[in-house]
Write a protein that holds these residues in place. Sequence first.
Motif, PDB file in Angstrom:
ATOM      1  N   SER A   1      -6.739   2.257  -4.683  1.00 34.27           N
ATOM      2  CA  SER A   1      -7.369   2.107  -3.372  1.00 34.27           C
ATOM      3  C   SER A   1      -8.209   0.843  -3.247  1.00 34.27           C
ATOM      4  O   SER A   1      -8.589   0.457  -2.138  1.00 34.27           O
ATOM      5  CB  SER A   1      -8.249   3.328  -3.080  1.00 34.27           C
ATOM      6  N   SER A   2      -8.511   0.186  -4.369  1.00 35.61           N
ATOM      7  CA  SER A   2      -9.357  -1.011  -4.331  1.00 35.61           C
ATOM      8  C   SER A   2      -8.562  -2.293  -4.546  1.00 35.61           C
ATOM      9  O   SER A   2      -9.122  -3.322  -4.917  1.00 35.61           O
ATOM     10  CB  SER A   2     -10.454  -0.909  -5.407  1.00 35.61           C
TER      11      SER A   2
ATOM     12  N   GLU B   1       0.829  -1.202   0.000  1.00 35.92           N
ATOM     13  CA  GLU B   1       0.000   0.000   0.000  1.00 35.92           C
ATOM     14  C   GLU B   1       0.865   1.254   0.000  1.00 35.92           C
ATOM     15  O   GLU B   1       0.585   2.210  -0.725  1.00 35.92           O
ATOM     16  CB  GLU B   1      -0.930  -0.008   1.213  1.00 35.92           C
TER      17      GLU B   1
ATOM     18  N   GLY C   1      -2.879   5.492  -6.612  1.00 38.40           N
ATOM     19  CA  GLY C   1      -4.323   5.625  -6.453  1.00 38.40           C
ATOM     20  C   GLY C   1      -5.076   4.316  -6.556  1.00 38.40           C
ATOM     21  O   GLY C   1      -6.265   4.303  -6.892  1.00 38.40           O
TER      22      GLY C   1
ATOM     23  N   TYR D   1       0.339   0.948  -4.065  1.00 34.82           N
ATOM     24  CA  TYR D   1      -1.088   1.227  -4.199  1.00 34.82           C
ATOM     25  C   TYR D   1      -1.449   2.695  -3.969  1.00 34.82           C
ATOM     26  O   TYR D   1      -2.118   3.317  -4.799  1.00 34.82           O
ATOM     27  CB  TYR D   1      -1.893   0.347  -3.236  1.00 34.82           C
ATOM     28  N   LYS D   2      -1.040   3.260  -2.845  1.00 38.72           N
ATOM     29  CA  LYS D   2      -1.406   4.645  -2.544  1.00 38.72           C
ATOM     30  C   LYS D   2      -0.801   5.635  -3.537  1.00 38.72           C
ATOM     31  O   LYS D   2      -1.508   6.531  -4.020  1.00 38.72           O
ATOM     32  CB  LYS D   2      -1.012   4.990  -1.106  1.00 38.72           C
TER      33      LYS D   2
END
Length: 215
Positions: free
Chosen positions: A188-189, A178, A186, A182-183
């Motif tokens: 987020s899912s 993350e 973007g 991921y972060k």
Amino acid sequence: MCVGLLGRCGVAQSASVLEQYHWRFVGPDEGAQIQFATASADIVWRGSFQGWTDTRPTEMMSVSKSITAFAVMRTMQLRPADWHPDKLVNEFTVGAWSAFSNLALSGSSKKFNVTIGQLLMHTSGLPAIMTAVDLDAVRRQGLCFEPGKGWSYSIGHRLLGWLLRDYWQKSSVQAAFEELVYKPLGMSSTNFANWFTKFFFLAEAGDGGITSTAA
């Protein structure tokens, strides 16, 4: 997305014959229309997933290997002194990594250590131990060949996921990914596919399936 869905449904054809791939999202009612064919245009599989949308979480097999590679490269960018392809993983002092050394070579009295690059490229000599849940279980299996002297699909990306978790002092591989991938992008899912991890690998891994969306 499609490889994950088809893989879980048990399509029998070998991936090596699937030379052509066509995908088209029609709409919420019609869903995604998918077709696989050989190089000579013979249809191997054709179907659709009605109700599928680009915001619906979808399980994808083995995609986390690519994400693990991105996370490793991002860490190399952030910490080049600590992370580079030739770095021996037993040189890390976090977790139990210093003990992951002198790996026995099958059929020989020789012992070797492995590098980050070898784990990434499947040239470490480690086997594909799908149910390994910790470093000690992997170490006990030893090596199939001398690191850097061959190629074999292995557990390397799972080890890298664990190493990233320990190096960045995170509670899980998911938490490390993350922050690194991921972060910033973007995503987020995106997370580990629980069904795949629970029933196949028996441990959160850097080489299992993920759940994500196309949006």
